[in-house]
Motif scaffolding. Structure first.
Motif, PDB file in Angstrom:
ATOM      1  N   GLY A  43       0.806  -1.215   0.000  1.00 17.67           N
ATOM      2  CA  GLY A  43       0.000   0.000   0.000  1.00 17.67           C
ATOM      3  C   GLY A  43       0.842   1.269   0.000  1.00 17.67           C
ATOM      4  O   GLY A  43       2.068   1.210   0.076  1.00 17.67           O
ATOM      5  N   ASP A  44       0.136   2.427  -0.046  1.00 15.93           N
ATOM      6  CA  ASP A  44       0.844   3.714  -0.001  1.00 15.93           C
ATOM      7  C   ASP A  44       1.252   4.054   1.428  1.00 15.93           C
ATOM      8  O   ASP A  44       2.024   4.968   1.662  1.00 15.93           O
ATOM      9  CB  ASP A  44      -0.013   4.827  -0.616  1.00 15.93           C
ATOM     10  N   GLY A  45       0.691   3.315   2.396  1.00 15.31           N
ATOM     11  CA  GLY A  45       1.072   3.499   3.794  1.00 15.31           C
ATOM     12  C   GLY A  45       0.392   4.668   4.483  1.00 15.31           C
ATOM     13  O   GLY A  45       0.613   4.905   5.665  1.00 15.31           O
ATOM     14  N   THR A  46      -0.448   5.406   3.765  1.00 11.53           N
ATOM     15  CA  THR A  46      -1.018   6.620   4.355  1.00 11.53           C
ATOM     16  C   THR A  46      -2.541   6.574   4.503  1.00 11.53           C
ATOM     17  O   THR A  46      -3.094   7.262   5.351  1.00 11.53           O
ATOM     18  CB  THR A  46      -0.685   7.859   3.502  1.00 11.53           C
ATOM     19  N   CYS A  47      -3.220   5.773   3.686  1.00 13.46           N
ATOM     20  CA  CYS A  47      -4.693   5.824   3.689  1.00 13.46           C
ATOM     21  C   CYS A  47      -5.263   5.053   4.874  1.00 13.46           C
ATOM     22  O   CYS A  47      -4.555   4.370   5.608  1.00 13.46           O
ATOM     23  CB  CYS A  47      -5.233   5.271   2.378  1.00 13.46           C
ATOM     24  N   CYS A  90      -5.420  -1.247  -0.482  1.00  7.62           N
ATOM     25  CA  CYS A  90      -5.129   0.182  -0.631  1.00  7.62           C
ATOM     26  C   CYS A  90      -5.479   0.597  -2.064  1.00  7.62           C
ATOM     27  O   CYS A  90      -5.140  -0.091  -3.022  1.00  7.62           O
ATOM     28  CB  CYS A  90      -3.644   0.432  -0.373  1.00  7.62           C
ATOM     29  N   CYS A 137      -4.551   1.270   4.790  1.00  5.01           N
ATOM     30  CA  CYS A 137      -3.165   0.971   5.173  1.00  5.01           C
ATOM     31  C   CYS A 137      -2.974   1.134   6.674  1.00  5.01           C
ATOM     32  O   CYS A 137      -2.339   0.301   7.328  1.00  5.01           O
ATOM     33  CB  CYS A 137      -2.197   1.876   4.419  1.00  5.01           C
TER      34      CYS A 137
HETATM   35 ZN   LIG Z   1      -3.101   2.940   1.355  1.00  2.00          ZN
END
Ligand SMILES: [Zn+2]
Length: 353
Positions: A95-99, A110, A102
């Protein structure tokens, strides 16, 4: 390195020599030791996902990956606990790690995610870069085979998450029947998780192929029922003879074929739960009134996250998971994809390097 790459839809993969990829500072270069072959790879080739995503070619399939750490990027924290030569499996959804997804640990769903084996690098190549946080180390002291570890990252993971959803919804217990639909790569694991997580539920496996039903029986299904050439009513009678009731309380559907979905819902009890993980078909077509009036619950369940996979690896290290694998050579990838397309593979085919 050798790689079997997709240059277009509806064509065999091209087996070629390509450069070993570079890594970014937060990545690890993994030398792939084995890669599982999934029916999804066939669907990718055949354009099943075309209407949902447009990948860039060439693409390297193979999303069930285990390997050895070859090189570690300069910014990878020591606390990750990886050393060169370590054995590790790859978590599939990056994932982007921010949403929000995630942040909740569900990086595999994600909206801005990436999936190894659906882009430039995958398990059908000998090396790939992996963000260090998406590797789970597997202690070599347990002597688990690469060809058994690779399928655990999807075939052995996806039904686990699907059954956890049934469990968490309160759909399983000693006085409940759990149906496992389809005993292919995923179903052979699903039967085992049905026993491990089912809290005493009676487990009934449904499939057409007698060899696959034998695997289900061997792996702990309380009953197996062949669906070949049978109507829902025929199946219901057999189910009734086996369990004393012609309905099931919960379903883990590892097939997703349209006729299998019809059958699964046709057998579902009032207040039943249905968990879908198989993608053989393309559509769900169900009568609405029974769905509402009988208060069905439908769970879509996709692949699995880091925590799901780490639980699976713990089960494997504890010797609690059995496997049916068939190792193949790199040169046999295309013919094995053809066999997968026909549904001729029992258990999981795995490329071993
Ligand atoms: Zn994400």
């Amino acid at each position: 390195m050798r790689a079997a790459r997709m240059h277009d839809y509806n064509q065999p993969l091209v087996l070629e020599d390509v450069p070993i990829p570079d890594i970014k500072p937060d990545e690890v270069l993994l030398k792939v030791t084995a890669a599982g072959m999934c029916r999804t790879d066939v669907q990718l080739l055949d354009g099943y996902f075309r209407k949902y995503a447009q990948p860039a070619f060439p693409l390297t399939p193979g999303h069930e990956i285990v390997g050895e750490v070859e090189k570690i990027g300069g910014l990878v924290s020591k606390t990750v606990g990886l050393l060169e030569g370590d054995q590790a499996v790859v978590v599939g959804g990056w994932g982007d790690g921010t949403c929000r997804q995630c942040q909740q640990g569900n990086t595999h769903i994600c909206a801005h995610g990436q999936w190894p084996g659906f882009g430039p690098y995958g398990g059908y190549g000998e090396y790939l870069p992996v963000p260090a946080k998406y590797l789970i180390k597997v202690d070599k002291r347990y002597h688990l085979k690469a060809e058994e570890l690779a399928p655990l990252t999807d075939a052995g993971l996806t039904p686990y998450r699907g059954i956890k959803k049934l469990r968490d919804a309160g759909a399983l217990g000693p006085n409940r029947t759990l149906a496992v639909l389809g005993i292919g790569g995923l179903g052979a694991y699903a039967v085992q998780y049905a026993k491990l997580l089912g809290a005493g539920a009676t487990v009934v496996a449904f499939a057409r192929n007698p060899e696959k039903l034998a695997v289900a029986k061997d792996f702990g299904a309380d009953h197996v029922i062949s669906t070949k050439g049978k109507s829902i009513e025929d199946v219901r009678k057999e189910l009734s003879k086996a369990t004393g009731q012609g309905e099931v309380d919960a379903v883990i559907d590892c097939s997703g074929a349209e006729e299998m979905i019809q059958m699964g819902f046709g057998l579902l009890s009032v207040a039943g739960h249905y968990s879908s993980v198989g993608l053989v078909g393309d559509k769900i077509n169900l009568p609405l009134f029974p769905f509402v009036a009988r208060e069905y619950t439908y769970h879509g369940s996709f692949w699995g996250n880091y925590n799901d996979l780490s639980e699976i690896i713990s089960l494997a290290q504890g010797g609690k998971i059995r496997h049916v694998t068939k190792t193949i050579r790199f040169e046999e990838i295309n013919e094995t994809l053809d066999a997968l397309r026909k549904g001729d593979i029992v258990g999981r085919a795995v490329v071993k390097y």
